[in-house]
Design an enzyme around this catalytic site. Structure first.
Site, PDB file in Angstrom:
ATOM      1  N   ASN A 159       0.843  -1.193   0.000  1.00 30.13           N
ATOM      2  CA  ASN A 159       0.000   0.000   0.000  1.00 30.13           C
ATOM      3  C   ASN A 159       0.882   1.248   0.000  1.00 30.13           C
ATOM      4  O   ASN A 159       1.967   1.276   0.603  1.00 30.13           O
ATOM      5  CB  ASN A 159      -0.999   0.003   1.164  1.00 30.13           C
ATOM      6  CG  ASN A 159      -0.387  -0.178   2.528  1.00 30.13           C
ATOM      7  OD1 ASN A 159       0.674  -0.785   2.672  1.00 30.13           O
ATOM      8  ND2 ASN A 159      -1.030   0.346   3.547  1.00 30.13           N
ATOM      9  N   CYS A 162      -4.104   0.699  -2.510  1.00 27.44           N
ATOM     10  CA  CYS A 162      -3.957  -0.576  -1.796  1.00 27.44           C
ATOM     11  C   CYS A 162      -2.873  -1.444  -2.438  1.00 27.44           C
ATOM     12  O   CYS A 162      -2.571  -1.323  -3.632  1.00 27.44           O
ATOM     13  CB  CYS A 162      -5.261  -1.350  -1.836  1.00 27.44           C
ATOM     14  SG  CYS A 162      -6.582  -0.618  -0.883  1.00 27.44           S
ATOM     15  N   GLU A 193      -3.027  -4.550  -3.244  1.00 25.99           N
ATOM     16  CA  GLU A 193      -3.533  -5.430  -4.308  1.00 25.99           C
ATOM     17  C   GLU A 193      -3.578  -4.697  -5.647  1.00 25.99           C
ATOM     18  O   GLU A 193      -3.213  -5.239  -6.692  1.00 25.99           O
ATOM     19  CB  GLU A 193      -4.946  -5.927  -3.970  1.00 25.99           C
ATOM     20  CG  GLU A 193      -5.019  -6.758  -2.707  1.00 25.99           C
ATOM     21  CD  GLU A 193      -5.293  -5.934  -1.457  1.00 25.99           C
ATOM     22  OE1 GLU A 193      -4.757  -4.816  -1.328  1.00 25.99           O
ATOM     23  OE2 GLU A 193      -6.048  -6.417  -0.602  1.00 25.99           O
ATOM     24  N   CYS A 195     -10.703  -3.157  -4.371  1.00 27.21           N
ATOM     25  CA  CYS A 195      -9.751  -4.147  -4.908  1.00 27.21           C
ATOM     26  C   CYS A 195     -10.482  -5.369  -5.447  1.00 27.21           C
ATOM     27  O   CYS A 195     -10.082  -5.946  -6.464  1.00 27.21           O
ATOM     28  CB  CYS A 195      -8.739  -4.549  -3.844  1.00 27.21           C
ATOM     29  SG  CYS A 195      -7.566  -3.227  -3.491  1.00 27.21           S
TER      30      CYS A 195
HETATM   31  N1  THU Z   1      -5.281  -1.557   2.422  1.00 25.48           N
HETATM   32  C1  THU Z   1      -4.713  -2.344   1.464  1.00 25.48           C
HETATM   33  O1  THU Z   1      -3.583  -2.102   1.015  1.00 25.48           O
HETATM   34  N2  THU Z   1      -5.435  -3.398   1.011  1.00 25.48           N
HETATM   35  C2  THU Z   1      -6.682  -3.727   1.437  1.00 25.48           C
HETATM   36  O2  THU Z   1      -7.332  -4.582   0.854  1.00 25.48           O
HETATM   37  C3  THU Z   1      -7.233  -3.060   2.614  1.00 25.48           C
HETATM   38  C4  THU Z   1      -6.591  -1.753   2.964  1.00 25.48           C
HETATM   39  C5  THU Z   1      -4.498  -0.401   2.916  1.00 25.48           C
HETATM   40  C6  THU Z   1      -5.065   0.930   2.499  1.00 25.48           C
HETATM   41  C7  THU Z   1      -4.506   1.837   3.571  1.00 25.48           C
HETATM   42  O3  THU Z   1      -3.199   2.260   3.191  1.00 25.48           O
HETATM   43  C8  THU Z   1      -4.382   0.941   4.802  1.00 25.48           C
HETATM   44  O4  THU Z   1      -4.486  -0.389   4.321  1.00 25.48           O
HETATM   45  C9  THU Z   1      -5.426   1.188   5.847  1.00 25.48           C
HETATM   46  O5  THU Z   1      -6.691   1.151   5.312  1.00 25.48           O
END
Ligand code: THU
Length: 134
Positions: free
Chosen positions: A43, A54, A56, A93
């Site tokens: 992320n 994110c 993903e 995502c």
């Molecule tokens: N986040 C992800 O990278 N993937 C997910 O599927 C859920 C959330 C990240 C976004 C943000 O930087 C942090 O987690 C908190 O929400």
């Protein structure tokens, strides 16, 4: 055959690159292509909070921009410090995965102790499809 342990290991390594100074929630993932290649992602947050990307979507965009569009599995790990819970992919995502991945695309979650396997079809049924806008 998917090597789940390798995919989780790659996701853990990618998590080390997480740029998350606002939430402190570090996410890493490893996306397995049908041709065997693995793209990792983390992320990437921003001072304009809503611009966070994110892990993903980072991995999917990396893969597509390098010519890979066929995927079989993704491992996802997340947490502030130690990994103690399963981190499920967010709704955005799941929608992005649904563009290129089939219902049997495997989503591999890891809580630091054990792994959980799900499919995209289980986590995101009845999604908005490209066929709908033809
Ligand atoms: N986040 C992800 O990278 N993937 C997910 O599927 C859920 C959330 C990240 C976004 C943000 O930087 C942090 O987690 C908190 O929400």
């Amino acid at each position: 055959m998917v090597n789940y342990d390798l995919l989780i290991k790659e996701a853990m390594l990618a998590r080390g690159f997480s740029y998350s100074p606002y939430s402190h929630f570090k996410v890493g993932c490893a996306l397995l292509c049908k041709n065997g290649k693995i793209y990792t992602g983390c992320n990437v947050e921003n001072a304009a909070y809503s611009e966070a990307i994110c892990a993903e979507r980072t991995a999917i965009v990396k893969a597509v921009s390098q010519g890979d569009t066929e995927f079989s599995a993704i491992a996802i790990v997340g947490g502030i410090d130690e990994i103690t819970d399963f981190t499920y992919p967010c709704g955005a995502c799941r929608q992005v995965m649904s563009e290129l991945c089939s219902e049997d695309f495997e989503i591999v979650l890891y809580n630091g102790k054990e792994r959980k396997l799900c499919t995209l079809g289980q986590l995101f049924p009845n999604f908005f499809k490209k066929e709908s806008i033809k």
